[in-house]
Design a protein around this motif. Structure first.
Motif, short mmCIF file in Angstrom:
data_model
loop_
_atom_site.label_atom_id
_atom_site.label_comp_id
_atom_site.label_asym_id
_atom_site.label_seq_id
_atom_site.Cartn_x
_atom_site.Cartn_y
_atom_site.Cartn_z
N LEU A 126 -44.19 51.38 8.75
CA LEU A 126 -44.21 52.64 8.01
C LEU A 126 -42.82 52.96 7.47
O LEU A 126 -42.66 53.41 6.33
CB LEU A 126 -44.70 53.77 8.91
N GLY A 127 -41.78 52.71 8.28
CA GLY A 127 -40.41 52.95 7.84
C GLY A 127 -40.03 52.05 6.68
O GLY A 127 -39.36 52.49 5.73
N ALA A 180 -42.13 50.72 4.47
CA ALA A 180 -42.85 51.17 3.28
C ALA A 180 -42.22 52.43 2.69
O ALA A 180 -42.05 52.55 1.47
CB ALA A 180 -44.32 51.43 3.63
N ILE A 181 -41.86 53.39 3.56
CA ILE A 181 -41.23 54.63 3.09
C ILE A 181 -39.90 54.34 2.41
O ILE A 181 -39.56 54.91 1.37
CB ILE A 181 -41.04 55.61 4.27
N ILE A 203 -40.60 52.90 -1.09
CA ILE A 203 -41.06 53.93 -2.02
C ILE A 203 -39.92 54.89 -2.37
O ILE A 203 -39.80 55.36 -3.50
CB ILE A 203 -42.26 54.68 -1.41
N GLY A 204 -39.04 55.15 -1.38
CA GLY A 204 -37.87 55.99 -1.65
C GLY A 204 -36.95 55.36 -2.68
O GLY A 204 -36.47 56.03 -3.60
N ALA A 258 -32.12 54.85 1.62
CA ALA A 258 -33.45 54.24 1.76
C ALA A 258 -33.35 52.75 2.04
O ALA A 258 -34.10 52.21 2.87
CB ALA A 258 -34.27 54.49 0.49
N SER A 314 -34.68 51.11 5.53
CA SER A 314 -35.73 50.08 5.52
C SER A 314 -35.37 48.92 6.43
O SER A 314 -36.19 48.46 7.24
CB SER A 314 -35.94 49.57 4.09
N GLY A 321 -43.82 48.31 -1.50
CA GLY A 321 -44.09 49.39 -0.55
C GLY A 321 -45.56 49.59 -0.30
O GLY A 321 -46.01 49.77 0.85
N PHE A 371 -47.67 48.84 3.31
CA PHE A 371 -48.52 49.86 3.94
C PHE A 371 -49.96 49.36 4.11
O PHE A 371 -50.57 49.52 5.18
CB PHE A 371 -48.52 51.14 3.10
#
Length: 417
Positions: A286-287, A289-290, A293-294, A307, A311, A376, A380
């Motif tokens: 999750l980290g 992917a976030i 996306i960030g 970001a 990651s 990303g 996910f």
């Protein structure tokens, strides 16, 4: 390495050097993945037969030769560059497999997570050491060629230490006392060499879901490893030396996070093993992917760097999630399950440069944004099933053959009734 282009143009002003062609540079990256892929296919059955020590030492020889000869290969021709990069791929082909196998033999059961965390820190620490030193040497009078000679020497020393000190079993090591040996072997079942149940492992839903999670995770992680410096330099406009240090920081944080997580995992006995490795897996994926996306949605250099760092820092927990799950599920056959992850990683490493070359031919922030958004979403989607379909229970194929036969007969009897 722009000096090789200048030298080439001085001899032939109208020719295009391979270093100026993004497709040919992608092929240089991919040739290493091909070496890793083919090396893994050859080394996996060999390791099962002769052990980790001999096979990994052979890989070390390939790594040393490929590293030391790279500057000379650049002077010769493009084909020789591909050959030495292929040798470097052979050199790293067993690294991930060893990561899953060594703790099974050497780690006490109640310290396996800490052992796995510390051992896997090699992935992060190699970048922490290499990136800043490389950035410094690139801008020094010694030049980029000194990087390969220096790390070729360091690799030689490391593998000599490994070959003369490591043994495949703690029983054979001269420095392991009887007390320490009993601690390592406590609550472990004695296993003899047996054929690997390839089909049973490949049909195991727990293993399949874990492999799927690693497809997205490896795509995200390897893209940052291979192209992180390019992104920092071309998009965030770091200087060469600054790129080295900015690339190293996330890996240092990742090693620290992973070490802490390993200690916590071994000491949190109030929750099950499944809960522990699931939490690590979720945070890691999750980290990652976030973070992607960030990076894809911001125009701020500071936010993008945060970001990027985040990651890589959390992705180190992947080892405590997916590899730990496979260790518990596959037991003595974990080397095959982890080798399959490595196999997929090399396929991804081969394809990632092609993907980057297609989406980011001009290295513009917009192109990298699209690439990061796509990755990303993939990370996910491939990781979503992991918390729901995994288990910490050993699979039936890890049991002694006689016990497997008894369980099979019992099931047949129950079906008849």
């Amino acid at each position: 390495m722009s000096d090789i282009v200048d030298e080439s143009h001085a001899l032939n002003p109208n020719a295009t050097h391979w270093f100026e062609d993004s497709n040919m540079k992608s092929l240089v990256f991919s040739s290493m993945a091909i070496g890793g892929l083919l090396g893994l296919l050859a080394a996996m059955p060999l390791m099962h037969r002769v052990g980790v020590r001999k096979v990994l030492s052979i890989c070390g020889v390939f790594s040393i030769i490929g590293t030391v000869l790279f500057p000379l290969a650049v002077e010769w021709n493009f084909a020789s560059v591909l050959v030495v990069r292929f040798l470097q791929g052979l050199g790293i082909s067993m690294v991930f497999t060893v990561l899953g196998s060594v703790p099974i033999a050497w780690a006490p059961n109640n310290e396996s997570s800490t052992f796995l965390a510390v051992l896997s820190c090699a992935f992060q620490m190699s970048n922490v050491i290499c990136m800043p030193i490389s950035g410094f040497l690139c801008e020094s009078s010694l030049g980029w060629r000194s990087i390969y000679y220096l790390f070729g020497i360091i690799t030689t020393i490391c593998f000599l230490i490994f070959y003369f000190f490591y043994t495949d079993s703690p029983k054979d090591h001269r420095n392991v006392s009887n007390q320490e040996l009993s601690l390592i072997l406590q609550d472990k079942t004695t296993t003899h060499k047996e054929s690997v149940p390839y089909l049973a492992i490949c049909k195991d839903p727990c293993v399949l879901v874990t492999w799927l999670s690693n497809v997205g995770g490896n795509l995200g992680f390897l893209t940052l490893v291979l192209y992180g410096p390019t992104y920092l330099r071309e998009v965030l406009h770091f200087e060469v030396r600054g790129t080295g240090f900015a690339s190293a920081l996330p890996f240092l944080l990742s090693a620290a996070v992973k070490s802490i997580a390993g200690q916590l995992s071994d000491r949190c006995n109030f929750v099950s093993e499944r809960v522990r490795f699931t939490i690590c897996g979720i945070i890691s994926r999750l980290g990652l992917a976030i973070g992607y996306i960030g990076m894809a949605t911001t125009s701020s250099t500071l936010v993008a760097q945060i970001a990027f760092t985040f990651s890589i820092a959390v992705s180190g927990l992947n080892i405590m999630g997916t590899v730990k799950c496979l260790q518990l599920r596959c037991k003595q056959h974990v080397h095959f399950a982890v080798s399959a992850i490595a196999l997929m990683a090399y396929v991804i490493q081969f394809g990632a440069p092609i993907l980057v070359g297609i989406i980011c031919p001009d290295n513009t922030p917009e192109q990298w944004g699209w690439l990061f958004m796509i990755i990303g979403v993939i990370v996910f989607a491939t990781s979503a099933p992991f918390p729901w379909f995994t288990t910490a229970e050993p699979a039936e194929y890890t049991l002694p053959r006689e016990q497997q036969e008894e369980m099979k007969k019992q099931r047949e009897l129950e079906e008849c009734c």
